[in-house]
Structures are given as C-alpha cells and as structure tokens.
Design an enzyme around this catalytic site. Structure first.
Site, PDB file in Angstrom:
ATOM      1  N   THR A  24       0.833  -1.208   0.000  1.00  0.00           N
ATOM      2  CA  THR A  24       0.000   0.000   0.000  1.00  0.00           C
ATOM      3  C   THR A  24       0.868   1.260   0.000  1.00  0.00           C
ATOM      4  O   THR A  24       0.545   2.240  -0.678  1.00  0.00           O
ATOM      5  CB  THR A  24      -0.952   0.010   1.209  1.00  0.00           C
ATOM      6  OG1 THR A  24      -1.789  -1.152   1.142  1.00  0.00           O
ATOM      7  CG2 THR A  24      -1.820   1.253   1.239  1.00  0.00           C
ATOM      8  N   CYS A  25       1.962   1.222   0.714  1.00  0.00           N
ATOM      9  CA  CYS A  25       2.851   2.386   0.797  1.00  0.00           C
ATOM     10  C   CYS A  25       3.415   2.735  -0.577  1.00  0.00           C
ATOM     11  O   CYS A  25       3.516   3.915  -0.938  1.00  0.00           O
ATOM     12  CB  CYS A  25       3.988   2.109   1.772  1.00  0.00           C
ATOM     13  SG  CYS A  25       3.425   1.594   3.420  1.00  0.00           S
TER      14      CYS A  25
END
Length: 160
Positions: free
Chosen positions: A48-49
C-alpha cells in the site's frame, strides 16, 4: 500516549542520506517557521505504501504546496539507504522529503509506533498524517489498523 493537536513535534535528531552523504536533521529545524505535512508509512517498498501512499503525495505535491505547505515529509522506520532508494524509485525529488526514522526515535516520541512482528516487520510506525505549523501540530489523522483513508494525500489536500 500519542501526541495530539496543539502539541509540539518532539525534538529529535535523525540521520538523512543526501547527495552530499549522511547528514543529521533535527525536527526543530525541519519544522521551524514552516507549514509541513508529515506522513508516516509502515515501510518503504511495502504494497500500500508503494502503490498508493507515497505516489499520492508525489502526484499531489503541487496542489498541497499551493495550500501554503512548504514541505511534504514521508517518514518510515527504515534506514537512510532504503528511504533514499525508495525516493529515487518514486521520483520524489523536489516534491517529497524522505525522512528515515531508522531506530523509531521520532515514531516513539510521537507515541505512534506499532508492533508489526506478527507480519515479520518488527516495530514500525503507524500509518498517519499530520500537519504542523512552526512545529505545532494543527491536524493529526491516524489510520485504523489496515485502513488507508485519512492519511492519504487526497484526504490531506481536502482538509488543508
């Protein structure tokens, strides 16, 4: 206990890898006299980052800075070498400052650490975003575990 709106960003010194080599950066200097957005991710190069969080701030940097923000800072409990490589891989130059919190010093001082040992991540920082003006926190958004909403660049832009 975590920091809250109205608190000062804790005074710590971290190591930051620049084109000139390893430099010390103090939070006092980083936030002094400026409006700064600091967002924290659990880890560089994590799904997600890398797919959403950092790219969102890179893509929206100009719009965020148009709201009076002088610096956008991405922090992770990762070493300076990883943060520099992740920044280069995401073309952050001139848009986002990559701030490694290798020992979790600032993360712990903010009271926003998380235990990621169940995922083999060790101790990391929670996913959050804060806005500080001259070192005073004016907005703080901490994600619920597994969520990605209130710390996104789009949300931060909306509430600035």
């Amino acid at each position: 206990m975590s920091v809250k709106v109205g608190d000062r960003v804790p005074s710590v010194t971290l190591k930051h890898l620049t084109e000139s080599g390893m430099q010390e950066v103090s939070t006092d200097d980083l936030f002094k006299g400026k409006k700064v957005v600091l967002f924290s991710v659990p880890g560089a190069f994590t799904p997600t980052c890398s797919a959403k969080h950092l790219p969102g701030f890179v893509d929206n940097a100009e719009a965020i800075k148009a709201k009076g923000v002088e610096d956008i800072v991405c922090m992770a409990v990762n070493d300076p070498f990883v943060m520099q490589a992740w920044g280069k891989a995401n073309n952050v130059a001139g848009k986002v400052t990559m701030l490694p919190d290798g020992n979790g010093t600032l993360t712990k001082a903010l009271g926003l650490e998380m235990d990621g040992t169940a995922y083999n991540l060790g101790h990391r920082g929670q996913r959050f975003a804060l806005v500080a003006e001259d070192g005073v926190i004016t907005r703080l958004e901490v994600e619920k575990p597994g969520a990605f909403e209130v710390s996104s660049a789009e949300y931060v832009l909306k509430v600035l």
